[in-house]
Design a protein around this motif. Sequence first.
Motif, PDB file in Angstrom:
ATOM      1  N   LEU A   1     -17.318 -22.752 -23.385  1.00  0.00           N
ATOM      2  CA  LEU A   1     -16.336 -22.372 -22.383  1.00  0.00           C
ATOM      3  C   LEU A   1     -17.021 -21.793 -21.148  1.00  0.00           C
ATOM      4  O   LEU A   1     -16.706 -22.153 -20.021  1.00  0.00           O
ATOM      5  CB  LEU A   1     -15.417 -21.330 -23.011  1.00  0.00           C
ATOM      6  CG  LEU A   1     -14.105 -20.962 -22.350  1.00  0.00           C
ATOM      7  CD1 LEU A   1     -13.133 -20.554 -23.425  1.00  0.00           C
ATOM      8  CD2 LEU A   1     -14.268 -19.831 -21.367  1.00  0.00           C
ATOM      9  N   GLU A   2     -17.995 -20.921 -21.368  1.00  0.00           N
ATOM     10  CA  GLU A   2     -18.662 -20.303 -20.229  1.00  0.00           C
ATOM     11  C   GLU A   2     -19.512 -21.285 -19.446  1.00  0.00           C
ATOM     12  O   GLU A   2     -19.518 -21.288 -18.237  1.00  0.00           O
ATOM     13  CB  GLU A   2     -19.551 -19.161 -20.696  1.00  0.00           C
ATOM     14  CG  GLU A   2     -18.782 -17.880 -20.783  1.00  0.00           C
ATOM     15  CD  GLU A   2     -19.225 -17.070 -21.957  1.00  0.00           C
ATOM     16  OE1 GLU A   2     -20.414 -17.118 -22.276  1.00  0.00           O
ATOM     17  OE2 GLU A   2     -18.378 -16.398 -22.548  1.00  0.00           O
ATOM     18  N   SER A   3     -20.220 -22.142 -20.190  1.00  0.00           N
ATOM     19  CA  SER A   3     -21.135 -23.011 -19.471  1.00  0.00           C
ATOM     20  C   SER A   3     -20.368 -24.037 -18.640  1.00  0.00           C
ATOM     21  O   SER A   3     -20.913 -24.635 -17.739  1.00  0.00           O
ATOM     22  CB  SER A   3     -22.084 -23.699 -20.441  1.00  0.00           C
ATOM     23  OG  SER A   3     -21.352 -24.538 -21.285  1.00  0.00           O
ATOM     24  N   LYS A   4     -19.072 -24.241 -18.975  1.00  0.00           N
ATOM     25  CA  LYS A   4     -18.322 -25.232 -18.223  1.00  0.00           C
ATOM     26  C   LYS A   4     -17.785 -24.679 -16.908  1.00  0.00           C
ATOM     27  O   LYS A   4     -17.446 -25.423 -16.011  1.00  0.00           O
ATOM     28  CB  LYS A   4     -17.162 -25.765 -19.067  1.00  0.00           C
ATOM     29  CG  LYS A   4     -17.660 -26.826 -20.013  1.00  0.00           C
ATOM     30  CD  LYS A   4     -16.517 -27.664 -20.509  1.00  0.00           C
ATOM     31  CE  LYS A   4     -17.044 -28.793 -21.371  1.00  0.00           C
ATOM     32  NZ  LYS A   4     -16.013 -29.299 -22.265  1.00  0.00           N
ATOM     33  N   ASN A   5     -17.673 -23.381 -16.828  1.00  0.00           N
ATOM     34  CA  ASN A   5     -17.176 -22.809 -15.591  1.00  0.00           C
ATOM     35  C   ASN A   5     -18.375 -22.527 -14.697  1.00  0.00           C
ATOM     36  O   ASN A   5     -19.221 -21.710 -15.009  1.00  0.00           O
ATOM     37  CB  ASN A   5     -16.408 -21.522 -15.906  1.00  0.00           C
ATOM     38  CG  ASN A   5     -15.545 -21.071 -14.757  1.00  0.00           C
ATOM     39  OD1 ASN A   5     -16.012 -20.991 -13.635  1.00  0.00           O
ATOM     40  ND2 ASN A   5     -14.297 -20.793 -15.027  1.00  0.00           N
ATOM     41  N   MET A   6     -18.460 -23.256 -13.586  1.00  0.00           N
ATOM     42  CA  MET A   6     -19.665 -23.246 -12.757  1.00  0.00           C
ATOM     43  C   MET A   6     -19.694 -22.100 -11.752  1.00  0.00           C
ATOM     44  O   MET A   6     -20.659 -21.938 -11.024  1.00  0.00           O
ATOM     45  CB  MET A   6     -19.761 -24.550 -11.966  1.00  0.00           C
ATOM     46  CG  MET A   6     -19.736 -25.788 -12.813  1.00  0.00           C
ATOM     47  SD  MET A   6     -21.257 -25.912 -13.715  1.00  0.00           S
ATOM     48  CE  MET A   6     -21.138 -27.578 -14.309  1.00  0.00           C
ATOM     49  N   VAL A   7     -18.610 -21.369 -11.659  1.00  0.00           N
ATOM     50  CA  VAL A   7     -18.522 -20.366 -10.608  1.00  0.00           C
ATOM     51  C   VAL A   7     -19.217 -19.071 -11.049  1.00  0.00           C
ATOM     52  O   VAL A   7     -19.060 -18.636 -12.181  1.00  0.00           O
ATOM     53  CB  VAL A   7     -17.042 -20.099 -10.258  1.00  0.00           C
ATOM     54  CG1 VAL A   7     -16.925 -19.068  -9.163  1.00  0.00           C
ATOM     55  CG2 VAL A   7     -16.378 -21.399  -9.849  1.00  0.00           C
ATOM     56  N   GLU A   8     -19.982 -18.484 -10.146  1.00  0.00           N
ATOM     57  CA  GLU A   8     -20.771 -17.287 -10.487  1.00  0.00           C
ATOM     58  C   GLU A   8     -19.894 -16.042 -10.363  1.00  0.00           C
ATOM     59  O   GLU A   8     -20.056 -15.253  -9.428  1.00  0.00           O
ATOM     60  CB  GLU A   8     -21.974 -17.160  -9.555  1.00  0.00           C
ATOM     61  CG  GLU A   8     -22.843 -18.395  -9.433  1.00  0.00           C
ATOM     62  CD  GLU A   8     -22.550 -19.216  -8.186  1.00  0.00           C
ATOM     63  OE1 GLU A   8     -21.356 -19.406  -7.846  1.00  0.00           O
ATOM     64  OE2 GLU A   8     -23.485 -19.684  -7.537  1.00  0.00           O
ATOM     65  N   TRP A   9     -18.987 -15.870 -11.336  1.00  0.00           N
ATOM     66  CA  TRP A   9     -17.986 -14.808 -11.197  1.00  0.00           C
ATOM     67  C   TRP A   9     -18.579 -13.408 -11.121  1.00  0.00           C
ATOM     68  O   TRP A   9     -18.083 -12.574 -10.365  1.00  0.00           O
ATOM     69  CB  TRP A   9     -16.974 -14.883 -12.345  1.00  0.00           C
ATOM     70  CG  TRP A   9     -16.067 -16.062 -12.230  1.00  0.00           C
ATOM     71  CD1 TRP A   9     -16.103 -17.191 -12.994  1.00  0.00           C
ATOM     72  CD2 TRP A   9     -15.005 -16.265 -11.274  1.00  0.00           C
ATOM     73  NE1 TRP A   9     -15.138 -18.066 -12.571  1.00  0.00           N
ATOM     74  CE2 TRP A   9     -14.445 -17.531 -11.532  1.00  0.00           C
ATOM     75  CE3 TRP A   9     -14.481 -15.497 -10.242  1.00  0.00           C
ATOM     76  CZ2 TRP A   9     -13.395 -18.050 -10.788  1.00  0.00           C
ATOM     77  CZ3 TRP A   9     -13.431 -16.004  -9.501  1.00  0.00           C
ATOM     78  CH2 TRP A   9     -12.894 -17.269  -9.779  1.00  0.00           C
ATOM     79  N   SER A  10     -19.616 -13.128 -11.917  1.00  0.00           N
ATOM     80  CA  SER A  10     -20.115 -11.743 -11.910  1.00  0.00           C
ATOM     81  C   SER A  10     -20.741 -11.408 -10.560  1.00  0.00           C
ATOM     82  O   SER A  10     -20.648 -10.295 -10.071  1.00  0.00           O
ATOM     83  CB  SER A  10     -21.109 -11.514 -13.041  1.00  0.00           C
ATOM     84  OG  SER A  10     -22.321 -12.166 -12.766  1.00  0.00           O
ATOM     85  N   TRP A  11     -21.338 -12.410  -9.956  1.00  0.00           N
ATOM     86  CA  TRP A  11     -21.924 -12.195  -8.631  1.00  0.00           C
ATOM     87  C   TRP A  11     -20.805 -11.938  -7.615  1.00  0.00           C
ATOM     88  O   TRP A  11     -20.907 -11.056  -6.761  1.00  0.00           O
ATOM     89  CB  TRP A  11     -22.764 -13.424  -8.256  1.00  0.00           C
ATOM     90  CG  TRP A  11     -23.554 -13.263  -7.000  1.00  0.00           C
ATOM     91  CD1 TRP A  11     -23.811 -12.098  -6.326  1.00  0.00           C
ATOM     92  CD2 TRP A  11     -24.183 -14.314  -6.258  1.00  0.00           C
ATOM     93  NE1 TRP A  11     -24.573 -12.354  -5.221  1.00  0.00           N
ATOM     94  CE2 TRP A  11     -24.809 -13.710  -5.152  1.00  0.00           C
ATOM     95  CE3 TRP A  11     -24.278 -15.697  -6.428  1.00  0.00           C
ATOM     96  CZ2 TRP A  11     -25.517 -14.463  -4.212  1.00  0.00           C
ATOM     97  CZ3 TRP A  11     -24.990 -16.430  -5.490  1.00  0.00           C
ATOM     98  CH2 TRP A  11     -25.598 -15.811  -4.399  1.00  0.00           C
ATOM     99  N   ILE A  12     -19.731 -12.703  -7.746  1.00  0.00           N
ATOM    100  CA  ILE A  12     -18.601 -12.525  -6.827  1.00  0.00           C
ATOM    101  C   ILE A  12     -18.027 -11.110  -6.944  1.00  0.00           C
ATOM    102  O   ILE A  12     -17.822 -10.417  -5.951  1.00  0.00           O
ATOM    103  CB  ILE A  12     -17.507 -13.586  -7.115  1.00  0.00           C
ATOM    104  CG1 ILE A  12     -18.031 -14.984  -6.744  1.00  0.00           C
ATOM    105  CG2 ILE A  12     -16.211 -13.259  -6.381  1.00  0.00           C
ATOM    106  CD1 ILE A  12     -17.102 -16.118  -7.082  1.00  0.00           C
TER     107      ILE A  12
END
Length: 338
Positions: free
Chosen positions: A191-202
Motif C-alpha cells: 500500500l505504501e509503495s504504491k503511493n508515490m507522494v512524499e507525504w511526510s516531507w509535505i
Amino acid sequence: MSVVLAFIAISTSLHSKPGDPISPGKVAFHELSLNASKALRRAGFNFTATLFQVSPEIFLSSPNSTIFAIQDQVISNSSLPPWLLKDLLQYHTCPLNLPMDELLKKPQGSCLPTLHRKKNIAITKIDLEEKSIEINHVVVSHPNVFLGKTISVHGVLEPFSSLDPQDVHQGWNIIQAPICDSTSVLVSDVLESKNMVEWSWIVRLLSSNGFIPFAIGLNSVLDGILEDYRGLESVTIFAPPSLSSLTSASPLLKRTVRFHILPQRLTYQELAALPSGMLLTTLSPDLHVEVRGTASFEQGLVVNGVKIAAPDMFSSKNFTIHGISRAFEVVQAPDTPV
Ligand SMILES: *[C@@H]1O[C@H](CO)[C@@H](O)[C@H](O)[C@H]1NC(C)=O
Ligand SMILES: *[C@@H]1O[C@H](CO)[C@@H](O)[C@H](O)[C@H]1NC(C)=O
Ligand SMILES: *[C@@H]1O[C@H](CO)[C@@H](O)[C@H](O)[C@H]1NC(C)=O
Ligand SMILES: *[C@@H]1O[C@H](CO)[C@@H](O)[C@H](O)[C@H]1NC(C)=O
Ligand SMILES: *[C@@H]1O[C@H](CO)[C@@H](O)[C@H](O)[C@H]1NC(C)=O
C-alpha cells in the motif's frame, strides 16, 4: 525539548476523545503513568519520563502495551518536528504487554505490531544464553525498566528507524519497517509503495513554514488518503494559513483537508492556462474547485474565490503546494444528512 513536549501534549489532547485511554479507572491510569515515569527517570530516560507525565495517552491508548524508551541524547539531537516525533514514539509502542521473559519466548524473526499505522517491528536477534534481544537490529539495553500489570517498559539506545534528515526526505513516511512474514505487513508495505507522494516531507514543509493547523489536519487524515488513493502519483495542495474545523479526526476535518488537495500536480502556470471557470476534482470527490483569473493579471488567480497568495510555494516532481489566503468553505453535500 520543552517546546517539543508542550506541542506533543497539546496535539495529543486535541486528538484524544474523552474516555479514550482504556484503563481500569482514571486514578489507576494516573498512578500507572506516574509509576512508569518515576522508573524511567531513575533509569535516565528523562524525555520519555516527562512524556509519561504530560501525555501518557501516547503510550497507554491500548489496554496492554510495551514501550521501548529511546535514550535522551538521541531524541534531543533529532531535528524531527514534533508530530513526526509522535509517530516515532508510537512506532516504539507495541499494543501487547511483553516483559523481557515473554520477548525471549518469541521466535527470532517474528514481528510485533505497533501503534503507528499498523507498522511492525521485528525481533532480529535473540540470544537465550545472554538473555539479550535485538529489535530492528537495535539492542534492548535496559530490559524491564518498569513492569506493571498491563505494561512493560524497556530502554533502547537507538531508535528503531533512522532519524537522519536525509532519510526523512526520501519517502512519505520516516518509519522504515522491516519486512515481516505476516500477510498484514506485506499488505501495508504494498500500500505504501504504491503511493508515490512524499507525504511526510509535505507535512514537514508545511509545518516548518507556518502552516501548522493544516499540517496537523493533513497528518491526522493521512491514513484514509493512503487507503483510498493507492495509485496516487502526484498532488496539488492549496494550503490555507488556518483551519476552523481543527477538532480531532472528525469527518468534517477529513472532508475539509481533502477539499484542498487535487489528485494531480498543477503548477501555477498550468492552472493559469486552464479555461477560466473550469472545475477540478479534489480528493473529496463530490467537491470541486473552480479556477478563475482576476480582472487584472497582476492580481493573479483565485480558486473558489480565494486568492492564491503564494504560487508554487514548494514543489517537487510529484507535488506542488500553493499558499492560499484562507481555507475553502466546505459546503454540505446535497445527499449528506446534516
Ligand atoms: C504505583 O506504585 C505504588 C508504590 O510502589 C504502588 O503501591 C501502586 O500499586 C502502583 N500503582 C500502579 C497502578 O502500578
Ligand atoms: C534526569 O533527571 C534527573 C532527576 O530530575 C536528573 O538528576 C538528571 O540529571 C537528568 N538527566 C539528564 C540526562 O538530563
Ligand atoms: C491484555 O492482557 C491480558 C493479560 O495478558 C489479557 O487477558 C487481555 O485479553 C489483554 N487485553 C487485550 C485487549 O488484548
Ligand atoms: C548530540 O549532538 C552533540 C553536538 O551537536 C554531539 O556532541 C553529540 O555526540 C550528539 N549525541 C548523540 C548521541 O548523537
Ligand atoms: C514520483 O512519481 C513517479 C511516478 O509518476 C514515481 O516513479 C516516483 O518514484 C515518484 N517520486 C517519489 C520521490 O516518490
